[in-house]
Design a protein around this motif. Structure first.
Motif, PDB file in Angstrom:
ATOM      1  N   ASP A   1       2.752   3.550   9.256  1.00 41.62           N
ATOM      2  CA  ASP A   1       1.434   3.406   8.622  1.00 41.62           C
ATOM      3  C   ASP A   1       1.230   1.963   8.143  1.00 41.62           C
ATOM      4  O   ASP A   1       1.460   1.643   6.980  1.00 41.62           O
ATOM      5  CB  ASP A   1       1.361   4.399   7.449  1.00 41.62           C
ATOM      6  CG  ASP A   1       0.013   4.347   6.756  1.00 41.62           C
ATOM      7  OD1 ASP A   1      -0.940   3.814   7.354  1.00 41.62           O
ATOM      8  OD2 ASP A   1      -0.070   4.845   5.617  1.00 41.62           O
ATOM      9  N   ILE A   2       0.803   1.097   9.063  1.00 44.83           N
ATOM     10  CA  ILE A   2       0.502  -0.290   8.701  1.00 44.83           C
ATOM     11  C   ILE A   2      -0.852  -0.649   9.317  1.00 44.83           C
ATOM     12  O   ILE A   2      -1.093  -0.392  10.499  1.00 44.83           O
ATOM     13  CB  ILE A   2       1.581  -1.262   9.226  1.00 44.83           C
ATOM     14  CG1 ILE A   2       2.947  -0.912   8.639  1.00 44.83           C
ATOM     15  CG2 ILE A   2       1.221  -2.702   8.868  1.00 44.83           C
ATOM     16  CD1 ILE A   2       4.073  -1.782   9.102  1.00 44.83           C
ATOM     17  N   LEU A   3      -1.731  -1.214   8.494  1.00 39.20           N
ATOM     18  CA  LEU A   3      -3.090  -1.535   8.952  1.00 39.20           C
ATOM     19  C   LEU A   3      -3.352  -3.030   8.854  1.00 39.20           C
ATOM     20  O   LEU A   3      -2.640  -3.750   8.147  1.00 39.20           O
ATOM     21  CB  LEU A   3      -4.118  -0.795   8.084  1.00 39.20           C
ATOM     22  CG  LEU A   3      -3.964   0.723   7.975  1.00 39.20           C
ATOM     23  CD1 LEU A   3      -4.901   1.252   6.903  1.00 39.20           C
ATOM     24  CD2 LEU A   3      -4.250   1.376   9.321  1.00 39.20           C
ATOM     25  N   TRP A   4      -4.380  -3.496   9.542  1.00 42.55           N
ATOM     26  CA  TRP A   4      -4.794  -4.902   9.448  1.00 42.55           C
ATOM     27  C   TRP A   4      -5.153  -5.216   7.995  1.00 42.55           C
ATOM     28  O   TRP A   4      -5.840  -4.419   7.352  1.00 42.55           O
ATOM     29  CB  TRP A   4      -6.019  -5.163  10.324  1.00 42.55           C
ATOM     30  CG  TRP A   4      -5.704  -5.279  11.777  1.00 42.55           C
ATOM     31  CD1 TRP A   4      -4.810  -4.542  12.472  1.00 42.55           C
ATOM     32  CD2 TRP A   4      -6.284  -6.182  12.715  1.00 42.55           C
ATOM     33  NE1 TRP A   4      -4.785  -4.925  13.782  1.00 42.55           N
ATOM     34  CE2 TRP A   4      -5.682  -5.924  13.967  1.00 42.55           C
ATOM     35  CE3 TRP A   4      -7.250  -7.183  12.630  1.00 42.55           C
ATOM     36  CZ2 TRP A   4      -6.012  -6.635  15.113  1.00 42.55           C
ATOM     37  CZ3 TRP A   4      -7.579  -7.880  13.765  1.00 42.55           C
ATOM     38  CH2 TRP A   4      -6.964  -7.615  14.993  1.00 42.55           C
ATOM     39  N   GLY A   5      -4.694  -6.325   7.478  1.00 44.10           N
ATOM     40  CA  GLY A   5      -5.020  -6.721   6.114  1.00 44.10           C
ATOM     41  C   GLY A   5      -4.031  -6.218   5.077  1.00 44.10           C
ATOM     42  O   GLY A   5      -4.092  -6.631   3.922  1.00 44.10           O
ATOM     43  N   ASP A   6      -3.099  -5.330   5.478  1.00 44.11           N
ATOM     44  CA  ASP A   6      -2.084  -4.854   4.528  1.00 44.11           C
ATOM     45  C   ASP A   6      -1.248  -6.016   4.009  1.00 44.11           C
ATOM     46  O   ASP A   6      -0.942  -6.957   4.754  1.00 44.11           O
ATOM     47  CB  ASP A   6      -1.156  -3.841   5.210  1.00 44.11           C
ATOM     48  CG  ASP A   6      -1.713  -2.432   5.121  1.00 44.11           C
ATOM     49  OD1 ASP A   6      -2.728  -2.250   4.429  1.00 44.11           O
ATOM     50  OD2 ASP A   6      -1.145  -1.534   5.769  1.00 44.11           O
ATOM     51  N   VAL A   7      -0.842  -5.905   2.744  1.00 41.66           N
ATOM     52  CA  VAL A   7      -0.123  -7.005   2.109  1.00 41.66           C
ATOM     53  C   VAL A   7       1.364  -6.678   1.991  1.00 41.66           C
ATOM     54  O   VAL A   7       1.724  -5.580   1.560  1.00 41.66           O
ATOM     55  CB  VAL A   7      -0.730  -7.303   0.714  1.00 41.66           C
ATOM     56  CG1 VAL A   7       0.116  -8.296  -0.056  1.00 41.66           C
ATOM     57  CG2 VAL A   7      -2.151  -7.814   0.864  1.00 41.66           C
ATOM     58  N   PHE A   8       2.215  -7.622   2.381  1.00 40.54           N
ATOM     59  CA  PHE A   8       3.662  -7.497   2.194  1.00 40.54           C
ATOM     60  C   PHE A   8       4.067  -8.321   0.983  1.00 40.54           C
ATOM     61  O   PHE A   8       3.637  -9.463   0.847  1.00 40.54           O
ATOM     62  CB  PHE A   8       4.412  -8.000   3.429  1.00 40.54           C
ATOM     63  CG  PHE A   8       4.424  -7.018   4.558  1.00 40.54           C
ATOM     64  CD1 PHE A   8       5.521  -6.196   4.765  1.00 40.54           C
ATOM     65  CD2 PHE A   8       3.342  -6.909   5.413  1.00 40.54           C
ATOM     66  CE1 PHE A   8       5.527  -5.275   5.798  1.00 40.54           C
ATOM     67  CE2 PHE A   8       3.347  -5.994   6.445  1.00 40.54           C
ATOM     68  CZ  PHE A   8       4.442  -5.173   6.648  1.00 40.54           C
ATOM     69  N   THR A   9       4.885  -7.718   0.116  1.00 41.82           N
ATOM     70  CA  THR A   9       5.273  -8.435  -1.103  1.00 41.82           C
ATOM     71  C   THR A   9       6.786  -8.644  -1.143  1.00 41.82           C
ATOM     72  O   THR A   9       7.539  -7.953  -0.455  1.00 41.82           O
ATOM     73  CB  THR A   9       4.853  -7.662  -2.365  1.00 41.82           C
ATOM     74  OG1 THR A   9       5.455  -6.366  -2.308  1.00 41.82           O
ATOM     75  CG2 THR A   9       3.357  -7.544  -2.465  1.00 41.82           C
ATOM     76  N   TYR A  10       7.178  -9.623  -1.964  1.00 38.57           N
ATOM     77  CA  TYR A  10       8.596  -9.924  -2.164  1.00 38.57           C
ATOM     78  C   TYR A  10       9.105  -8.986  -3.248  1.00 38.57           C
ATOM     79  O   TYR A  10       8.501  -8.901  -4.322  1.00 38.57           O
ATOM     80  CB  TYR A  10       8.731 -11.384  -2.599  1.00 38.57           C
ATOM     81  CG  TYR A  10      10.125 -11.919  -2.597  1.00 38.57           C
ATOM     82  CD1 TYR A  10      10.775 -12.198  -1.402  1.00 38.57           C
ATOM     83  CD2 TYR A  10      10.801 -12.158  -3.788  1.00 38.57           C
ATOM     84  CE1 TYR A  10      12.060 -12.707  -1.399  1.00 38.57           C
ATOM     85  CE2 TYR A  10      12.084 -12.667  -3.782  1.00 38.57           C
ATOM     86  CZ  TYR A  10      12.702 -12.928  -2.588  1.00 38.57           C
ATOM     87  OH  TYR A  10      13.984 -13.427  -2.576  1.00 38.57           O
ATOM     88  N   PRO A  11      10.207  -8.263  -2.996  1.00 37.49           N
ATOM     89  CA  PRO A  11      10.629  -7.268  -3.992  1.00 37.49           C
ATOM     90  C   PRO A  11      11.245  -7.895  -5.239  1.00 37.49           C
ATOM     91  O   PRO A  11      12.340  -8.435  -5.186  1.00 37.49           O
ATOM     92  CB  PRO A  11      11.675  -6.434  -3.232  1.00 37.49           C
ATOM     93  CG  PRO A  11      12.123  -7.280  -2.109  1.00 37.49           C
ATOM     94  CD  PRO A  11      11.081  -8.300  -1.833  1.00 37.49           C
TER      95      PRO A  11
ATOM     96  N   ARG B   1       0.819  -1.218   0.000  1.00 40.08           N
ATOM     97  CA  ARG B   1       0.000   0.000   0.000  1.00 40.08           C
ATOM     98  C   ARG B   1       0.852   1.267   0.000  1.00 40.08           C
ATOM     99  O   ARG B   1       0.531   2.242  -0.672  1.00 40.08           O
ATOM    100  CB  ARG B   1      -0.930  -0.006   1.230  1.00 40.08           C
ATOM    101  CG  ARG B   1      -1.978   1.093   1.246  1.00 40.08           C
ATOM    102  CD  ARG B   1      -2.988   0.846   2.346  1.00 40.08           C
ATOM    103  NE  ARG B   1      -2.372   0.635   3.640  1.00 40.08           N
ATOM    104  CZ  ARG B   1      -1.959   1.602   4.461  1.00 40.08           C
ATOM    105  NH1 ARG B   1      -2.117   2.853   4.117  1.00 40.08           N
ATOM    106  NH2 ARG B   1      -1.406   1.313   5.613  1.00 40.08           N
ATOM    107  N   THR B   2       1.972   1.257   0.753  1.00 45.90           N
ATOM    108  CA  THR B   2       2.758   2.499   0.875  1.00 45.90           C
ATOM    109  C   THR B   2       4.095   2.440   0.125  1.00 45.90           C
ATOM    110  O   THR B   2       4.716   3.466  -0.110  1.00 45.90           O
ATOM    111  CB  THR B   2       3.069   2.785   2.357  1.00 45.90           C
ATOM    112  OG1 THR B   2       3.860   1.711   2.862  1.00 45.90           O
ATOM    113  CG2 THR B   2       1.803   2.918   3.171  1.00 45.90           C
ATOM    114  N   GLY B   3       4.554   1.223  -0.193  1.00 46.31           N
ATOM    115  CA  GLY B   3       5.850   1.079  -0.863  1.00 46.31           C
ATOM    116  C   GLY B   3       7.025   1.092   0.099  1.00 46.31           C
ATOM    117  O   GLY B   3       8.185   1.029  -0.329  1.00 46.31           O
ATOM    118  N   ALA B   4       6.759   1.132   1.410  1.00 49.31           N
ATOM    119  CA  ALA B   4       7.862   1.137   2.388  1.00 49.31           C
ATOM    120  C   ALA B   4       8.475  -0.262   2.504  1.00 49.31           C
ATOM    121  O   ALA B   4       7.775  -1.261   2.386  1.00 49.31           O
ATOM    122  CB  ALA B   4       7.319   1.571   3.747  1.00 49.31           C
ATOM    123  N   SER B   5       9.804  -0.287   2.739  1.00 47.94           N
ATOM    124  CA  SER B   5      10.508  -1.577   2.861  1.00 47.94           C
ATOM    125  C   SER B   5      10.669  -1.963   4.320  1.00 47.94           C
ATOM    126  O   SER B   5      10.966  -1.116   5.163  1.00 47.94           O
ATOM    127  CB  SER B   5      11.890  -1.475   2.232  1.00 47.94           C
ATOM    128  OG  SER B   5      11.769  -1.348   0.858  1.00 47.94           O
TER     129      SER B   5
END
Lengths: 259, 81
Positions: free
Chosen positions: A207-217, A183-187
Motif C-alpha cells: 500500500d504505497i501511493l504517489w505523494g506518500d511521505v517516507f520518514t526517518y525513524p 501513512r501506514t507505519g510500515a518500515s
C-alpha cells in the motif's frame, strides 16, 4: 635501438605511476585526517570565493527577463506565498501541539541545532556529499544529523576536521537507509540513487501511493522524501517506488546540524 | 612543457576540482592526460577527489585515474612506434 629506448622509457613511466599510486594509498591510510584537514583548509577560501561569485553573478539572467514575464511570475508567486502563509500557521499550531504532547508524556526533545554554510555540494562532489563550514571547533561529531529545514533530514556527518565537516547524503549511490512510510507505519529499507533520489522494490500489492511521505525513524519524525513515481511492470511481482527529497538540496546554501 | 607552466596548470586544475562540477573537471583531466606528456598529476587529482568528497574512505577516484593514465601511456607508446 631507438625502439628499445622507448620501450624502456614506457616501462619506467608506468613503474613511476604505480609507485605514485601506492604512495598515495599509503599516505591516505597512514594520515587520513591530516590530509583531509590540509586539503579542506586549502580549499576553504576557494569554496568561499566560488560561492560568493556564483551568488553575485547568478542573477544576471533575471536582469534580462521580459517585464511581462516578470509580472506574470510575480502574480503566481504572490498567490503561492498567501497559500503557504496559511499552511505555516497550521503547521506552527500542529508543531506546538506535538511538542506539548511530548512534554506531557515526558519525552523532551533535547536536540541542539547549529546553522552551517555549505561550502561544496554536488555537482562539485561526485559522491553525493556536502562539505560544510563547521567542524570540531563547534563540537560536531561523526553521526550528527544534517537537515535542510526544520523537518527535512538529508544526511549524517561522516568526517570532521577542525573547521569543516563532510556530510554523507542518504541519497548517496547504494546507501541503504531505514525509513517509515508515514501513512501506514510500515518500515522499508530505501536505497540511494544519487541526486537526492531513492528507490525501493516492494511487492505489487504493497500500500504505497504517489505523494506518500517516507520518514526517518526517530522521536521527532523527519521527512526523507516523498513518492514521485511508481514503476509497475506487468511481468514482475514487484513494483519500484521512486522517492525524492523535498526541496532542492543542491541549491541550499545553509544546513542545520543536530547534535 | 616548462615546470612553471606545469605548476600553473596544476593550480588551475586544483581550483577546477574545488569549484567546477566533477564531470567537467573529469573532461578537463581526460583532455590534459591526452595533451600533456606523462600527466601523472591526474593520479593526484583522483586522490584529491577521494580525500575531499568520498565519505567511505574508498579509493575509487584514485584507482580510475591510475588505470586511465596507464591506458593513455600504453596508447601513446603504440601510436608513436
Amino acid at each position: 635501438m631507438v625502439l628499445g629506448r622507448q620501450v624502456n622509457q614506457y616501462w619506467f613511466r608506468n613503474i613511476l605511476i604505480v609507485l605514485f599510486f601506492v604512495s598515495l594509498i599509503f599516505c591516505g591510510f597512514l594520515f587520513p585526517n591530516a590530509l583531509k584537514n590540509f586539503f579542506e583548509t586549502a580549499g576553504r577560501p576557494v569554496w568561499s570565493t566560488g560561492n560568493f561569485a556564483s551568488s553575485a553573478f547568478g542573477n544576471v539572467y533575471n536582469f534580462f527577463s521580459l517585464q511581462k514575464n516578470l509580472v506574470a511570475r510575480n502574480k503566481i508567486l504572490e498567490d503561492q506565498v498567501n497559500t503557504l502563509n496559511l499552511k505555516v500557521i497550521d503547521y506552527d499550531t500542529v508543531q506546538k501541539e506535538n511538542q506539548d504532547l511530548k512534554n506531557l508524556l515526558g519525552r523532551k526533545d533535547m536536540s541542539d541545532r547549529i546553522l552551517s554554510k555549505v561550502l561544496s555540494r554536488p555537482p562539485q562532489s561526485p559522491y553525493d556529499t556536502l562539505v560544510i563550514d563547521i567542524g570540531s571547533d563547534y563540537d560536531i561529531n561523526p553521526g550528527d544529523k544534517v537537515y535542510i529545514s526544520d523537518n527535512i533530514i538529508v544526511g549524517i556527518i561522516t568526517n570532521v576536521t577542525p573547521h569543516t565537516s563532510l556530510v554523507e547524503l542518504f541519497s548517496g549511490s547504494s546507501k541503504k537507509t531505514e525509513s517509515v512510510l508515514e501513512r501506514t507505519g510500515a518500515s522499508y529499507e530505501i536505497s540511494g540513487r544519487g541526486g537526492a533520489n531513492f528507490s525501493v522494490d516492494v511487492p505489487k500489492d504493497a500500500d504505497i501511493l504517489w505523494g506518500d511521505v517516507f520518514t526517518y525513524p526517530e522521536l521527532t519524525d523527519s521527512v526523507l522524501g516523498s513518492v514521485y513515481y511508481i514503476d509497475t511492470n506487468s511481468q514482475s511481482s514487484f513494483k519500484t517506488i521512486f522517492i525524492r527529497t523535498p526541496g532542492n538540496i543542491f541549491q541550499s546554501e545553509w544546513v542545520f546540524v543536530e547534535k | 612543457m616548462k615546470i612553471w607552466q606545469r605548476t600553473l596548470l596544476f593550480l588551475a586544475v586544483y581550483v577546477c576540482v574545488l569549484v567546477l562540477p566533477w564531470w567537467l573537471t573529469a573532461v578537463i583531466l581526460v583532455g590534459l592526460s591526452i595533451y600533456v606528456p606523462f600527466y601523472v598529476e591526474v593520479v593526484f587529482f583522483g586522490f584529491l577527489f577521494d580525500t575531499l568528497y568520498n565519505a567511505t574512505n574508498g579509493h575509487k577516484g584514485l584507482i580510475v585515474a591510475t588505470i586511465f593514465i596507464l591506458i593513455i601511456s600504453f596508447v601513446r607508446t603504440r601510436v608513436r612506434t
